[in-house]
Design a protein around this motif. Structure first.
Motif, PDB file in Angstrom:
ATOM      1  N   ARG A 107       0.863  -1.106   0.098  1.00 26.78           N
ATOM      2  CA  ARG A 107      -0.040  -0.090  -0.020  1.00 26.78           C
ATOM      3  C   ARG A 107       0.776   1.229   0.014  1.00 26.78           C
ATOM      4  O   ARG A 107       0.544   2.268  -0.848  1.00 26.78           O
ATOM      5  CB  ARG A 107      -1.087   0.218   1.252  1.00 26.78           C
ATOM      6  CG  ARG A 107      -2.094  -0.877   1.184  1.00 26.78           C
ATOM      7  CD  ARG A 107      -3.251  -0.656   2.183  1.00 26.78           C
ATOM      8  NE  ARG A 107      -2.631  -0.412   3.633  1.00 26.78           N
ATOM      9  CZ  ARG A 107      -2.860  -1.728   4.232  1.00 26.78           C
ATOM     10  NH1 ARG A 107      -3.579  -2.624   4.146  1.00 26.78           N
ATOM     11  NH2 ARG A 107      -2.210  -1.527   5.471  1.00 26.78           N
ATOM     12  N   LEU A 108       2.054   1.401   0.742  1.00 28.63           N
ATOM     13  CA  LEU A 108       3.035   2.295   0.880  1.00 28.63           C
ATOM     14  C   LEU A 108       3.511   2.577  -0.489  1.00 28.63           C
ATOM     15  O   LEU A 108       3.567   3.704  -1.147  1.00 28.63           O
ATOM     16  CB  LEU A 108       3.969   2.170   2.024  1.00 28.63           C
ATOM     17  CG  LEU A 108       4.924   3.235   2.243  1.00 28.63           C
ATOM     18  CD1 LEU A 108       4.271   4.430   2.560  1.00 28.63           C
ATOM     19  CD2 LEU A 108       5.939   2.840   3.025  1.00 28.63           C
ATOM     20  N   ARG A 109       4.023   1.727  -0.953  1.00 32.74           N
ATOM     21  CA  ARG A 109       4.530   1.602  -2.446  1.00 32.74           C
ATOM     22  C   ARG A 109       3.665   2.214  -3.662  1.00 32.74           C
ATOM     23  O   ARG A 109       3.902   2.928  -4.280  1.00 32.74           O
ATOM     24  CB  ARG A 109       4.912   0.396  -3.051  1.00 32.74           C
ATOM     25  CG  ARG A 109       6.565   0.015  -2.193  1.00 32.74           C
ATOM     26  CD  ARG A 109       6.809  -1.475  -2.643  1.00 32.74           C
ATOM     27  NE  ARG A 109       8.040  -1.715  -1.944  1.00 32.74           N
ATOM     28  CZ  ARG A 109       8.137  -3.027  -1.283  1.00 32.74           C
ATOM     29  NH1 ARG A 109       7.071  -3.668  -1.261  1.00 32.74           N
ATOM     30  NH2 ARG A 109       9.128  -3.243  -0.519  1.00 32.74           N
ATOM     31  N   ASP A 110       2.329   1.876  -3.381  1.00 32.75           N
ATOM     32  CA  ASP A 110       1.111   2.272  -4.437  1.00 32.75           C
ATOM     33  C   ASP A 110       0.964   3.786  -4.178  1.00 32.75           C
ATOM     34  O   ASP A 110       1.093   4.537  -5.329  1.00 32.75           O
ATOM     35  CB  ASP A 110      -0.283   1.680  -4.148  1.00 32.75           C
ATOM     36  CG  ASP A 110       0.242   0.077  -4.672  1.00 32.75           C
ATOM     37  OD1 ASP A 110       0.826  -0.286  -5.397  1.00 32.75           O
ATOM     38  OD2 ASP A 110      -0.863  -0.561  -4.319  1.00 32.75           O
ATOM     39  N   ARG A 111       0.970   3.966  -2.972  1.00 33.80           N
ATOM     40  CA  ARG A 111       0.713   5.649  -2.574  1.00 33.80           C
ATOM     41  C   ARG A 111       2.033   6.496  -3.321  1.00 33.80           C
ATOM     42  O   ARG A 111       1.763   7.354  -3.755  1.00 33.80           O
ATOM     43  CB  ARG A 111       0.531   5.860  -1.246  1.00 33.80           C
ATOM     44  CG  ARG A 111      -0.773   5.559  -0.599  1.00 33.80           C
ATOM     45  CD  ARG A 111      -0.897   6.173   0.474  1.00 33.80           C
ATOM     46  NE  ARG A 111      -0.124   5.452   1.663  1.00 33.80           N
ATOM     47  CZ  ARG A 111      -0.023   5.466   2.814  1.00 33.80           C
ATOM     48  NH1 ARG A 111      -1.048   6.168   3.456  1.00 33.80           N
ATOM     49  NH2 ARG A 111       0.753   4.807   3.545  1.00 33.80           N
ATOM     50  N   GLY A 113       3.953   5.612  -5.444  1.00 33.35           N
ATOM     51  CA  GLY A 113       3.881   5.554  -6.999  1.00 33.35           C
ATOM     52  C   GLY A 113       3.018   6.515  -7.640  1.00 33.35           C
ATOM     53  O   GLY A 113       3.312   7.242  -8.481  1.00 33.35           O
ATOM     54  N   ARG A 114       1.910   6.738  -6.776  1.00 31.64           N
ATOM     55  CA  ARG A 114       1.101   7.533  -7.574  1.00 31.64           C
ATOM     56  C   ARG A 114       1.466   9.236  -7.162  1.00 31.64           C
ATOM     57  O   ARG A 114       1.138   9.921  -7.902  1.00 31.64           O
ATOM     58  CB  ARG A 114      -0.432   7.535  -6.636  1.00 31.64           C
ATOM     59  CG  ARG A 114      -1.133   6.255  -7.274  1.00 31.64           C
ATOM     60  CD  ARG A 114      -2.567   6.333  -6.842  1.00 31.64           C
ATOM     61  NE  ARG A 114      -2.953   4.951  -6.205  1.00 31.64           N
ATOM     62  CZ  ARG A 114      -3.475   4.824  -5.087  1.00 31.64           C
ATOM     63  NH1 ARG A 114      -3.838   5.893  -4.461  1.00 31.64           N
ATOM     64  NH2 ARG A 114      -3.560   3.719  -4.760  1.00 31.64           N
ATOM     65  N   SER A 115       2.094   9.487  -6.095  1.00 32.19           N
ATOM     66  CA  SER A 115       2.573  10.555  -5.758  1.00 32.19           C
ATOM     67  C   SER A 115       3.406  11.203  -6.543  1.00 32.19           C
ATOM     68  O   SER A 115       3.694  12.480  -6.761  1.00 32.19           O
ATOM     69  CB  SER A 115       2.918  11.146  -4.234  1.00 32.19           C
ATOM     70  OG  SER A 115       3.883  10.290  -4.122  1.00 32.19           O
ATOM     71  N   GLU A 116       4.248  10.516  -7.222  1.00 31.21           N
ATOM     72  CA  GLU A 116       5.482  10.650  -7.963  1.00 31.21           C
ATOM     73  C   GLU A 116       5.040  11.177  -9.488  1.00 31.21           C
ATOM     74  O   GLU A 116       5.973  11.740 -10.182  1.00 31.21           O
ATOM     75  CB  GLU A 116       6.570   9.696  -8.024  1.00 31.21           C
ATOM     76  CG  GLU A 116       7.357   9.482  -6.517  1.00 31.21           C
ATOM     77  CD  GLU A 116       8.156   8.356  -6.556  1.00 31.21           C
ATOM     78  OE1 GLU A 116       8.402   7.746  -7.781  1.00 31.21           O
ATOM     79  OE2 GLU A 116       8.822   8.012  -5.799  1.00 31.21           O
ATOM     80  N   ARG A 117       4.111  10.714  -9.894  1.00 30.45           N
ATOM     81  CA  ARG A 117       3.545  10.915 -11.379  1.00 30.45           C
ATOM     82  C   ARG A 117       2.969  12.284 -11.370  1.00 30.45           C
ATOM     83  O   ARG A 117       2.736  13.250 -11.101  1.00 30.45           O
ATOM     84  CB  ARG A 117       2.311   9.871 -11.473  1.00 30.45           C
ATOM     85  CG  ARG A 117       2.755   8.633 -11.691  1.00 30.45           C
ATOM     86  CD  ARG A 117       1.777   7.592 -11.884  1.00 30.45           C
ATOM     87  NE  ARG A 117       2.100   6.326 -11.674  1.00 30.45           N
ATOM     88  CZ  ARG A 117       1.381   5.292 -11.825  1.00 30.45           C
ATOM     89  NH1 ARG A 117       0.190   5.424 -12.091  1.00 30.45           N
ATOM     90  NH2 ARG A 117       1.900   3.973 -11.598  1.00 30.45           N
TER      91      ARG A 117
END
Length: 117
Positions: A107-111, A113-117
């Protein structure tokens, strides 16, 4: 030279001069022996008509004391302090913990990954 103080030099309330007459008779008492596991004797005093407890705390070492000298009560077992992690480990196995950790990391990696885009 006195200042008119008639009771000068008396210790009020601490002697037997006039206080015992006003207080009346003391209640009949009974002394009870208690023995702790260390062999200490404690002898508290109770009113004659009072219910005498089976266990009394030893005034010398703090252990429970009983009325039977040969068989004093055993000391209370103190549980050591447990941390929050120790309680969690009682409820969850290592496999459960790894599964929860993997879920939280994904879940942390998903969040991130979304914030870096």
């Amino acid at each position: 030279m006195t200042g008119g103080n008639a009771i000068r030099g008396m210790r009020l309330g601490s002697g037997t001069i006039s206080g015992d007459v006003e207080r009346g008779e003391s209640a009949p008492r009974q002394r009870v022996e208690y023995w702790c596991d260390n062999g200490h004797r404690v002898e508290p005093s109770f009113a004659a008509d009072a219910r005498v407890p089976e266990i009394w705390e030893c005034t010398q070492c703090g252990l429970p004391a009983g009325r039977d000298r040969e068989n004093p009560p055993s000391p209370k077992r103190n549980e050591p302090y447990k941390s929050h992690l120790a309680y969690v480990k009682e409820r969850r196995s290592d496999a459960d913990g790894m599964e929860l950790l993997d879920e939280a990391l994904s879940r942390l990696r998903d969040r991130r990954g979304r914030s870096e885009r």
